[in-house]
Design a protein around this motif. Structure first.
Motif, mmCIF file in Angstrom:
data_model
loop_
_atom_site.group_PDB
_atom_site.id
_atom_site.type_symbol
_atom_site.label_atom_id
_atom_site.label_comp_id
_atom_site.label_asym_id
_atom_site.label_seq_id
_atom_site.Cartn_x
_atom_site.Cartn_y
_atom_site.Cartn_z
ATOM 1 N N ARG A 20 -11.530 14.313 27.819
ATOM 2 C CA ARG A 20 -11.988 15.487 27.196
ATOM 3 C C ARG A 20 -10.704 16.443 27.466
ATOM 4 N N GLY A 21 -9.817 16.065 28.309
ATOM 5 C CA GLY A 21 -8.648 17.027 28.674
ATOM 6 C C GLY A 21 -7.609 16.580 27.884
ATOM 7 N N VAL A 22 -6.784 17.818 27.693
ATOM 8 C CA VAL A 22 -5.559 17.899 26.842
ATOM 9 C C VAL A 22 -4.606 18.405 27.706
ATOM 10 N N LEU A 23 -3.292 17.638 27.506
ATOM 11 C CA LEU A 23 -2.080 18.075 28.252
ATOM 12 C C LEU A 23 -1.110 18.584 27.390
ATOM 13 N N ALA A 24 -0.448 19.579 27.935
ATOM 14 C CA ALA A 24 0.844 20.110 27.306
ATOM 15 C C ALA A 24 2.137 19.382 27.906
ATOM 16 N N GLU A 25 3.031 19.201 27.054
ATOM 17 C CA GLU A 25 4.193 18.393 27.542
ATOM 18 C C GLU A 25 5.357 19.082 26.975
#
Length: 143
Positions: A86-91
């Motif tokens: 469910r989590g989203v990372l910004a990179e």
């Protein structure tokens, strides 16, 4: 009342000046710069979107829109979190890292010129302690 009004006016003027210097010199907003700085300080240049929003004291929705725009510009990318579907990372992308490296001297010079060099070391310490206390208090209200 004087302290409050001077804070409100001074903080707005300082933020506007730092924003204009980054915008004019590098085509970046101060908000974009702050996201890229936070990401650059993390392993792999990435972090959860929710943590990023908390770190820059912004709403998840606002950061999501900002990251989407920066993604279109090639400065950031969004990745699925491997630990949590469910989590989203910004990179931070290589292009974003390069933009950050190019803009950093402008920002650092502006911060020094417009606030740090105007304060004695003792005043800097007091300012840091005051805002540590304010941040701790406000975060405690959010749960």
């Amino acid at each position: 009342m004087r302290a409050w009004r001077n804070y409100v006016t001074g903080a707005a003027m300082l933020e506007d000046r730092l924003h204009r210097e980054l915008q004019t010199g590098h085509g970046l907003s101060l908000a974009d710069y702050e996201l890229m700085v936070r990401l650059s300080e993390q392993p792999g240049g990435r972090m959860r979107m929710s943590q990023l929003a908390e770190d820059v004291a912004s709403s998840k929705s606002r950061v999501s829109h900002q990251v989407a725009r920066m993604e279109r510009e090639g400065l950031l990318a969004r990745r699925e979190c491997q630990d949590d579907g469910r989590g989203v990372l910004a990179e931070l992308t290589p292009k974003g890292l390069e933009a950050l490296k190019t803009a950093a001297p402008t920002h650092v010079d502006g911060v020094r010129e417009h606030i740090i060099d105007l304060l004695t070391p003792q005043e800097q310490e007091v300012l840091a302690k005051v805002f540590d206390r304010v941040i701790t208090h406000l975060r405690s209200l959010d749960g």
